[in-house]
Scaffold this active site. Structure first.
Site, PDB file in Angstrom:
ATOM      1  N   LYS A  78       0.859  -1.180   0.000  1.00  0.00           N
ATOM      2  CA  LYS A  78       0.000   0.000   0.000  1.00  0.00           C
ATOM      3  C   LYS A  78       0.899   1.234   0.000  1.00  0.00           C
ATOM      4  CE  LYS A  78      -3.790   1.981   2.802  1.00  0.00           C
ATOM      5  NZ  LYS A  78      -4.569   1.806   4.053  1.00  0.00           N
ATOM      6  N   SER A 153      -9.468   1.669   3.145  1.00  0.00           N
ATOM      7  CA  SER A 153      -8.651   2.444   2.246  1.00  0.00           C
ATOM      8  C   SER A 153      -7.602   1.614   1.494  1.00  0.00           C
ATOM      9  CB  SER A 153      -7.935   3.544   3.028  1.00  0.00           C
ATOM     10  OG  SER A 153      -7.042   2.975   3.972  1.00  0.00           O
ATOM     11  N   SER A 177      -9.555  -0.689   7.368  1.00  0.00           N
ATOM     12  CA  SER A 177      -8.994  -0.480   6.031  1.00  0.00           C
ATOM     13  C   SER A 177      -8.248  -1.673   5.438  1.00  0.00           C
ATOM     14  CB  SER A 177      -8.058   0.729   6.028  1.00  0.00           C
ATOM     15  OG  SER A 177      -8.818   1.920   5.993  1.00  0.00           O
TER      16      SER A 177
END
Lengths: 497, 94
Positions: A78, A153, A177
């Site tokens: 990420k 996210s 997330s």
């Protein structure tokens, strides 16, 4: 070659160790897969093809090393995770050209374990969102249905792993997330105990809530990655010194005993199984629990009475911490600087106003408000008090059971644009995930099937006591072994399938 | 309690953000909505409950207080929008 991408991390790792596949083969397979899928998914912000291939050649020249559990395995991070030699944008214009000077602790660990860092995944700006629609670089699509969100996210990570672009990703979870996008994309995602994985090198959102964790296609893969990234880091004073157990070995042991769940008590909190739950999510999750019962598990009905306060509590604390953490973005030391900076105040204000997207600005403002004189006690302190009650709910419940279980999200992946006009509606989607971060306890989301109405993945999450990641992994692995394997998403647009 | 566009402007200023009048109207309404939802916490009696600001239960582990240089000055300056090779440069403040 593309078939290699259908394998789990464990399978490809075994092929690599046996020298049936080279690190270069594995990397090229992922790069080919990325080339074919990425125009449809937009899961990635950066692909480090040359660096990854160089690294693969170096590994191939040396040969597999049994001391390196991820030898030659391509992994995507990420874009909140700091990486030397690659951008780390956090999905924001603010950090568009930012290249960290050190790797995050988990990246150092992954590299030492022989992993190949293939690139960086899309995300909601500064991890603020539940759909990856808040990225400054455009939304990621769900590989199961391109008109739907991948969750957020860590949506880029989830879509990437689900579509076979890599064998694992590292996500971060402040209020769900990792677990919610894992649920939406049909993969395994774990938020470890707060402090189990170092936060050094993660761009901070809510420091008392943030935790990095694995996102993978199987439970065993999750265990293998966790084993590598967990452990004490002398440069993160909140990281735990407790020894890291042999998670994968414990899964092997649990499955060797036939995969029975006899003696395992699974708590079902009434607050997670009632109103607001989509019928297809409820029926798919209940079917998985029926399977657990048929394997010998005992269901314990219980209550987490403060669940209804979790969203308000979580958002107050996360926004307060964010307003403080994001004060560092001032256009001076790194990040975006406005061209309109005639004096120092204008430099700060214009750089921040032009560099941050609207959701980030909204959360900074709300955080500023709840910390401001006259409102601190009413919001911030009050939320911190409720946080303790929420944690106590979990601790009390875990006296009666070994793991707690509930859906990861009230619905399957929603459509792109469906929740973008009303921020509060988007926050309310996190109803089943935020409480865990408040408690600091670990949780794991397991894909348990496809919803009968939408055909999209459904995730069931398990919570356990502090440092009981092994309970989560062994319960989930036994259930996974008896559930039908989810196919890879149809991806009709991928040639040759 | 309600957030007016004026109040939104004042909060933005505290956070070193500049918002347009249109944004102030929109953000005020949204913040009002969100804070209204957060007011649900007020229905809960928390008297006597110790606030929990972190889930860390262990005592922070300290490392020896030894000076070391992990990052060079050049590396630290590398991401800055403007430097003179030794320092970060900002507009004149005096």
């Amino acid at each position: 070659m593309s078939d290699l991408c259908q394998h789990s991390l464990t399978q490809v790792r075994d092929l690599l160790c046996a020298r049936e596949v080279s690190a270069t083969d594995a990397t090229l397979a992922c790069l080919t897969r990325i080339e074919r899928t990425e125009p449809h998914l937009s899961a990635l912000l950066h692909v480090a093809a040359d660096q990854a291939l160089d690294q693969a050649r170096i590994l191939d020249a040396k040969g597999p090393d049994p001391a390196q559990p991820l030898w030659g395995v391509p992994i995507i991070l990420k874009d909140v995770v700091a990486t030397v030699g690659m951008p780390t944008t956090c999905g924001s214009r603010m950090l568009e050209h930012f290249e960290p000077v050190c790797d995050a602790h988990c990246v150092t660990q992954l590299k030492a374990a022989g992993a190949i860092i293939l690139g960086k995944a899309n995300m909601d700006e500064f991890a603020m969102g539940s759909s990856t629609e808040n990225s400054a670089y455009g939304p990621t699509k769900n590989p199961w249905n391109l008109a739907h969100v991948p969750g957020g996210s860590s949506g880029g990570s989830a879509a990437s792993v689900a579509a076979g672009q890599c064998f694992a990703s590292i996500g971060t979870d402040t209020g769900g997330s990792i677990r919610q996008p894992a649920s939406f994309c049909g993969i395994v995602g774990m938020k470890p105990t707060y402090g189990r994985v170092s936060r050094r090198g993660l761009v901070a959102y809510g420091s008392s809530l943030d935790q990095a964790g694995p996102m993978t296609r199987t439970v065993r893969d999750c265990a293998t990655v966790l084993q590598v990234i967990a452990g004490h880091d002398p440069l993160d004073s909140t990281s735990m010194t407790a020894p890291v157990p042999d998670y994968a070995g414990q899964i092997t042991q649990a499955l060797a005993q036939g995969g029975s769940l006899r003696g395992v008590r699974i708590g079902m909190p009434e607050e997670y199984w009632g109103q607001g739950l989509a019928a297809e999510v409820e029926s798919t999750c209940r079917a998985a629990l029926d399977l657990a019962v048929s394997l010998g598990a005992e269901i314990v009905p219980l209550s987490l009475p403060h669940t209804r306060y979790a969203i308000a509590t979580s958002y107050i604390l996360a926004m307060a911490e964010a307003s403080s953490n994001l004060a560092r973005f001032d256009g001076v030391r790194y990040g975006y600087r406005s061209a309109q900076a005639e004096d120092l105040q204008a430099l700060y204000v214009n750089s921040r106003s032009e560099g941050f997207g609207e959701e980030v600005q909204r959360r900074i403002m709300l955080g500023t408000y709840v910390l401001s004189a006259g409102y601190y006690d009413a919001y911030y302190k009050k939320a911190a008090q409720v946080r303790r009650l929420i944690r106590q709910d979990f601790l009390d419940a875990l006296q009666q059971c070994d793991v707690i279980c509930g859906p990861a999200s009230p619905t399957t992946a929603f459509a792109l644009g469906e929740n973008t006009t009303d921020p509060l509606q988007m926050y309310l989607k996190d109803v089943f995930t935020v409480a865990l971060n408040l408690s600091g306890l670990p949780g794991l989301c397991l894909p348990v099937g496809l919803g009968a109405d939408t055909g999209l993945p459904v995730g069931l999450q398990f919570f356990a006591n502090t440092l009981q990641e092994e309970s989560l992994l062994t319960v989930a692995a036994r259930l996974e072994a008896h559930l039908p394997t989810l196919p890879m998403p149809g991806l009709p647009y991928v040639a040759g399938r | 309690m309600s957030i007016t566009p004026d109040k939104a402007q004042r909060i933005a200023a505290l956070a070193k953000l500049a918002i347009s009048p249109d944004q102030a109207i929109r953000l005020a309404a949204q913040m009002d909505d969100i804070l209204g939802y957060m007011d649900t916490l007020n229905s809960l009696d928390t008297s006597g409950v110790e606030p929990m600001y972190t889930p860390v239960e262990h005592v922070s582990v300290l490392r020896p207080d030894v000076m070391r240089q992990d990052i060079s000055r050049a590396d630290l300056l590398r991401n800055a929008p403007e430097t003179n090779g030794e320092s970060f440069v900002v507009p004149r403040i005096i």
